[in-house]
Design a protein around this motif. Structure first.
Motif, PDB file in Angstrom:
ATOM      1  N   HIS A 153      11.917  48.967  70.710  1.00 40.15           N
ATOM      2  CA  HIS A 153      12.939  49.395  71.679  1.00 40.15           C
ATOM      3  C   HIS A 153      12.274  49.906  72.946  1.00 40.15           C
ATOM      4  O   HIS A 153      12.538  51.015  73.381  1.00 40.15           O
ATOM      5  CB  HIS A 153      13.831  50.482  71.066  1.00 40.15           C
ATOM      6  N   ARG A 154      11.418  49.039  73.500  1.00 41.62           N
ATOM      7  CA  ARG A 154      10.648  49.463  74.669  1.00 41.62           C
ATOM      8  C   ARG A 154      11.545  49.872  75.837  1.00 41.62           C
ATOM      9  O   ARG A 154      11.249  50.836  76.555  1.00 41.62           O
ATOM     10  CB  ARG A 154       9.721  48.305  75.074  1.00 41.62           C
ATOM     11  N   LEU A 155      12.629  49.139  76.039  1.00 44.68           N
ATOM     12  CA  LEU A 155      13.437  49.350  77.241  1.00 44.68           C
ATOM     13  C   LEU A 155      14.733  50.108  77.005  1.00 44.68           C
ATOM     14  O   LEU A 155      15.332  50.621  77.953  1.00 44.68           O
ATOM     15  CB  LEU A 155      13.780  47.978  77.853  1.00 44.68           C
ATOM     16  N   THR A 156      15.189  50.161  75.745  1.00 44.90           N
ATOM     17  CA  THR A 156      16.561  50.610  75.452  1.00 44.90           C
ATOM     18  C   THR A 156      16.978  51.845  76.240  1.00 44.90           C
ATOM     19  O   THR A 156      18.048  51.874  76.841  1.00 44.90           O
ATOM     20  CB  THR A 156      16.707  50.874  73.932  1.00 44.90           C
ATOM     21  N   GLN A 157      16.154  52.893  76.234  1.00 44.17           N
ATOM     22  CA  GLN A 157      16.599  54.164  76.826  1.00 44.17           C
ATOM     23  C   GLN A 157      16.090  54.402  78.251  1.00 44.17           C
ATOM     24  O   GLN A 157      16.280  55.488  78.795  1.00 44.17           O
ATOM     25  CB  GLN A 157      16.194  55.324  75.922  1.00 44.17           C
ATOM     26  N   LEU A 158      15.437  53.389  78.832  1.00 47.84           N
ATOM     27  CA  LEU A 158      14.972  53.588  80.212  1.00 47.84           C
ATOM     28  C   LEU A 158      16.149  53.434  81.177  1.00 47.84           C
ATOM     29  O   LEU A 158      16.897  52.457  81.098  1.00 47.84           O
ATOM     30  CB  LEU A 158      13.871  52.572  80.564  1.00 47.84           C
ATOM     31  N   ASP A 159      16.295  54.379  82.090  1.00 45.42           N
ATOM     32  CA  ASP A 159      17.404  54.305  83.055  1.00 45.42           C
ATOM     33  C   ASP A 159      17.373  52.987  83.819  1.00 45.42           C
ATOM     34  O   ASP A 159      18.421  52.408  84.105  1.00 45.42           O
ATOM     35  CB  ASP A 159      17.315  55.462  84.066  1.00 45.42           C
ATOM     36  N   SER A 160      16.164  52.512  84.152  1.00 42.01           N
ATOM     37  CA  SER A 160      16.065  51.283  84.947  1.00 42.01           C
ATOM     38  C   SER A 160      16.597  50.088  84.168  1.00 42.01           C
ATOM     39  O   SER A 160      16.963  49.071  84.749  1.00 42.01           O
ATOM     40  CB  SER A 160      14.613  51.023  85.358  1.00 42.01           C
ATOM     41  N   HIS A 161      16.653  50.207  82.851  1.00 40.06           N
ATOM     42  CA  HIS A 161      17.178  49.125  82.017  1.00 40.06           C
ATOM     43  C   HIS A 161      18.664  49.337  81.719  1.00 40.06           C
ATOM     44  O   HIS A 161      19.455  48.399  81.794  1.00 40.06           O
ATOM     45  CB  HIS A 161      16.395  49.067  80.699  1.00 40.06           C
ATOM     46  N   SER A 162      19.049  50.574  81.408  1.00 37.14           N
ATOM     47  CA  SER A 162      20.448  50.829  81.012  1.00 37.14           C
ATOM     48  C   SER A 162      21.376  50.901  82.218  1.00 37.14           C
ATOM     49  O   SER A 162      22.597  50.843  82.066  1.00 37.14           O
ATOM     50  CB  SER A 162      20.545  52.137  80.212  1.00 37.14           C
ATOM     51  N   THR A 210      21.939  57.078  84.583  1.00 37.13           N
ATOM     52  CA  THR A 210      21.011  58.157  84.966  1.00 37.13           C
ATOM     53  C   THR A 210      20.898  59.158  83.798  1.00 37.13           C
ATOM     54  O   THR A 210      20.636  60.339  84.020  1.00 37.13           O
ATOM     55  CB  THR A 210      21.496  58.881  86.248  1.00 37.13           C
ATOM     56  N   ILE A 211      21.070  58.646  82.577  1.00 34.39           N
ATOM     57  CA  ILE A 211      21.089  59.532  81.401  1.00 34.39           C
ATOM     58  C   ILE A 211      19.758  60.291  81.259  1.00 34.39           C
ATOM     59  O   ILE A 211      19.738  61.508  81.058  1.00 34.39           O
ATOM     60  CB  ILE A 211      21.388  58.716  80.121  1.00 34.39           C
ATOM     61  N   SER A 212      18.641  59.582  81.358  1.00 37.76           N
ATOM     62  CA  SER A 212      17.340  60.240  81.162  1.00 37.76           C
ATOM     63  C   SER A 212      17.038  61.187  82.325  1.00 37.76           C
ATOM     64  O   SER A 212      16.580  62.317  82.124  1.00 37.76           O
ATOM     65  CB  SER A 212      16.225  59.188  81.038  1.00 37.76           C
ATOM     66  N   ARG A 213      17.323  60.709  83.533  1.00 40.04           N
ATOM     67  CA  ARG A 213      17.062  61.546  84.705  1.00 40.04           C
ATOM     68  C   ARG A 213      17.896  62.835  84.650  1.00 40.04           C
ATOM     69  O   ARG A 213      17.373  63.944  84.851  1.00 40.04           O
ATOM     70  CB  ARG A 213      17.406  60.757  85.973  1.00 40.04           C
ATOM     71  N   ASP A 214      19.176  62.688  84.326  1.00 44.24           N
ATOM     72  CA  ASP A 214      20.056  63.862  84.283  1.00 44.24           C
ATOM     73  C   ASP A 214      19.565  64.851  83.227  1.00 44.24           C
ATOM     74  O   ASP A 214      19.622  66.070  83.422  1.00 44.24           O
ATOM     75  CB  ASP A 214      21.503  63.455  83.964  1.00 44.24           C
ATOM     76  N   ARG A 215      19.082  64.303  82.109  1.00 42.58           N
ATOM     77  CA  ARG A 215      18.635  65.207  81.031  1.00 42.58           C
ATOM     78  C   ARG A 215      17.417  66.023  81.474  1.00 42.58           C
ATOM     79  O   ARG A 215      17.345  67.231  81.254  1.00 42.58           O
ATOM     80  CB  ARG A 215      18.327  64.396  79.760  1.00 42.58           C
TER      81      ARG A 215
END
Ligand SMILES: C[S@@+](CC[C@H](N)C(=O)[O-])C[C@H]1O[C@@H](n2cnc3c(N)ncnc32)[C@H](O)[C@@H]1O
Length: 328
Positions: free
Chosen positions: A72-81, A84-89
């Protein structure tokens, strides 16, 4: 895990930043000699795998994480999804701003596939990031494009870095998955300079102990990662509609949904079906595979912070996590 054949784009296998690393044995500087980093004093040698220096055995207790993050290299990267979930966190939990981070040195511990590495690199900080598992190769493939990233494979317990050298310390999702959580917590602070800022999270006790995964994990953590992954990949998407349906029940919904051992991410409002499925498989595997999982109570975090004589700190509850942040 099969490693990529060569360094991914952006990763220079000559490790141009190797002067910032230190020998684990004698703390002297390292230099690149062919496909190794070699100590200038004691001649200890550390392999460079596909452009990533490695300071731990290739196989270790976190192999399941290596498997998970390379699947799951890309699954949770904001640039892929596209979110802004990761950035906001990061920004909400730490209270840091991009302006504060720009040009500063940040140490990220246990970076996994690099969802937060991406966020930190985008601020223009000089980001030094590592993980004990082969997840570093997933991170390199996704974030090697950032010239401000230094990436290696190592353990928090034994880092090839000069002490008290970083402006910021960041660690999310890691310490409960290590064999000695107190030692892990305290070890990271060695690398933060006095006056530097930190933000660390941990699964909250006792709430995390009440989750049904705790009944399954003693068994599932013994299953080889590839086998466990195929079981989860098969069953999680089938259980997902049940868990989602239960969570819609008025009042008792969230409690009922917790009885089904599958991650739903209801709170994230993911829209696309494929994304919901991928996040669910990834996080259900992440619940069931870790060798270690030791949630911590608030009081214990406070005690450790007092032991370290930190200049200031505060502990906040964010859903099932405690976040501790402050100044060394
Ligand atoms: C749940 S993942 C979190 C990854 C990433 N921080 C994130 O939130 O997406 C936990 C990570 O901690 C790493 N880890 C566990 N023990 C470690 C150690 N002693 N040193 C460095 N990393 C470690 C694992 O390999 C794994 O990638």
């Amino acid at each position: 895990m099969t490693l990529p054949k060569q360094a991914p784009p952006g990763i220079d296998p000559q490790i141009p930043w190797c002067s910032e690393l230190r020998c684990l044995r004698c703390r002297a500087s390292l230099r690149t000699v062919q496909s190794e980093l070699v100590c200038e004093t004691c001649a200890a040698a550390y392999p460079i795998d596909c452009g990533i220096p490695r300071f731990v055995p290739a196989d270790n207790y976190a192999d399941g994480f290596g498997y998970q993050w390379n699947r799951h290299r890309l699954t949770q990267l904001d640039s892929h999804s596209g979110t802004t979930i990761s950035r906001d966190r990061v920004m909400k939990a730490s209270g840091w701003t991009a302006e504060q981070l720009h040009g500063k040195s940040v140490l990220e511990c246990g970076s996994g596939a690099g969802r937060f590495t991406e966020v930190l690199c985008e601020t223009g900080a000089i980001v030094t990031s590592f993980d004990i598992s082969s997840a570093v190769h997933a991170n390199a493939a996704s974030n090697g494009r950032f010239p401000n990233l230094r990436l290696f494979q190592a353990s928090i317990y034994d880092l090839p870095l000069p002490e008290e050298s970083f402006d910021f310390l960041f660690c999310f999702g890691v310490i409960q998955h290590t064999p000695d959580v107190e030692r892990t917590f305290k070890a990271m602070f060695r690398y933060l300079r006095p006056g530097g800022r930190f933000c660390i999270d941990v699964y909250a006790a006792p709430i995390s102990y009440l989750h049904p995964r705790q009944l399954l994990r003693p068994l599932t953590k013994r299953i080889p990662p590839a086998r466990l992954y195929s079981i989860v990949d098969e069953t999680a998407p089938k259980l997902l509609p049940l868990a989602m349906g239960l969570s819609d029940v008025p009042v008792a919904g969230p409690c009922l949904a917790r009885l089904v051992p599958v991650a739903t991410h209801r709170h994230l409002n993911l829209r696309d079906k494929r994304t919901i499925r991928d996040w669910s498989v990834l996080d259900t595997f992440d619940w069931l595979a870790p060798r270690y999982e030791r949630p911590q109570p608030r009081r214990r975090l406070q005690r450790w912070a007092m032991d370290l004589r930190l200049r200031s700190f505060r502990v906040e509850r964010h859903r099932g996590l405690y976040v501790i942040r402050g100044v060394k």
